[in-house]
Design an enzyme around this catalytic site. Sequence first.
Site, PDB file in Angstrom:
ATOM      1  N   HIS A   1    -117.145  87.816 -16.710  1.00  0.00           N
ATOM      2  CA  HIS A   1    -116.913  87.464 -15.301  1.00  0.00           C
ATOM      3  C   HIS A   1    -116.789  88.710 -14.407  1.00  0.00           C
ATOM      4  O   HIS A   1    -117.553  88.905 -13.462  1.00  0.00           O
ATOM      5  CB  HIS A   1    -115.606  86.673 -15.154  1.00  0.00           C
ATOM      6  CG  HIS A   1    -115.499  85.439 -15.964  1.00  0.00           C
ATOM      7  ND1 HIS A   1    -116.187  84.293 -15.666  1.00  0.00           N
ATOM      8  CD2 HIS A   1    -114.752  85.148 -17.065  1.00  0.00           C
ATOM      9  CE1 HIS A   1    -115.865  83.342 -16.537  1.00  0.00           C
ATOM     10  NE2 HIS A   1    -115.008  83.842 -17.393  1.00  0.00           N
TER      11      HIS A   1
HETATM   12  C1  BDR Z   1    -111.231  85.184 -14.324  1.00  0.00           C
HETATM   13  O1  BDR Z   1    -109.971  84.852 -14.896  1.00  0.00           O
HETATM   14  C2  BDR Z   1    -109.563  85.840 -15.792  1.00  0.00           C
HETATM   15  O2  BDR Z   1    -109.137  85.230 -16.967  1.00  0.00           O
HETATM   16  C3  BDR Z   1    -110.723  86.779 -15.994  1.00  0.00           C
HETATM   17  O3  BDR Z   1    -110.263  88.107 -16.150  1.00  0.00           O
HETATM   18  C4  BDR Z   1    -111.525  86.617 -14.732  1.00  0.00           C
HETATM   19  O4  BDR Z   1    -111.069  87.486 -13.715  1.00  0.00           O
HETATM   20  C5  BDR Z   1    -112.258  84.168 -14.782  1.00  0.00           C
HETATM   21  O5  BDR Z   1    -111.886  82.889 -14.377  1.00  0.00           O
END
Ligand code: BDR
Length: 314
Positions: A243
């Site tokens: 992500h």
């Molecule tokens: C986001 O949530 C976190 O768990 C990850 O680091 C990312 O920023 C994804 O939904």
Amino acid sequence: MNTSRSIIIDTDPGQDDAVAIFLALASDELQVLGITVVAGNVPLELTARNARIVCDLGGRPDIPILAGCDRPLLRPLVTAEDVHGNTGLDGVEIYDPDIQLRDQHAVDFIIETLRSQPSESVTLCPLGPLTNIAVAFKLAPDICARVAEIVLMGGAYFAVGNVTPAAEFNIYVDPEAADIVFRSGVPLTVLPLDATHHVLSNKPRLDALRAIGNRTGQAIADLTSFYERFDRRKYGSEGAPLHDPCVIAYLLKPEIFESRFVNVEIETSSELTRGMTVADWWGVTDRQPNATFAGGADADVFFELLTCKIANLP
Ligand code: BDR
Ligand code: CA
């Protein structure tokens, strides 16, 4: 002439945050002015330590790291140890690096940096809940006009949610902070789950990172291998979505992502849909567009870029 873009990374590391930080440190096109840390994936004490480990592994003890808000504006902190492990950075050795936190609150650093750097020269890159950024905007509204842009990971439209059926984690944790940021008038680019769920790890991609033969390539493969288990179980996918590195990849190569300039508003009042990012993708309202919202990504180009850049690090 220095043509690199100045950025502040606001983060809650997190394996994918770590990969994003490595990618930024590896890229001459970007000058990381500071890493501001927020509570999110795990509590602040751990996200701050994890940021220190990441800069240590990246060979960059010179980058200022500052601890910020330890909880959302109005709500109790929700964390994600189920995804990231109890340390937040499971997959690599956890230790107490020599790099220390700067003796300043992250919010003060954000305000001071935006006031001291030339106007519209600093890009904010939030990779976690938006608490630090919202507090900075509330305490010092003058800085909003000085931000070049915000490029953040958060939200979802077609992908709906990952922490609830309706919401993505970063926005869900602090929806009031997200609401302040999305209404701030600052130029905004959003890398939501709709884009990041295309950027999946797999064996050849991780093998290529290991084959670089440096410690950060190895660390990315190890971190991602841990983090993959959760998505494999949940979605039956081959690997894990990277992500947060999408934010840095967007700065380096925006053409990796398809996007539309649309109106995005944050649900703060409903418990059922708390933190939903309501994106007017089809233009069915007369609400003013406020965000460039990504809907897809080219994973092959992303992983080529990541692997090529990480070869610059120790
Ligand atoms: C986001 O949530 C976190 O768990 C990850 O680091 C990312 O920023 C994804 O939904
Ligand atoms: Ca994150």
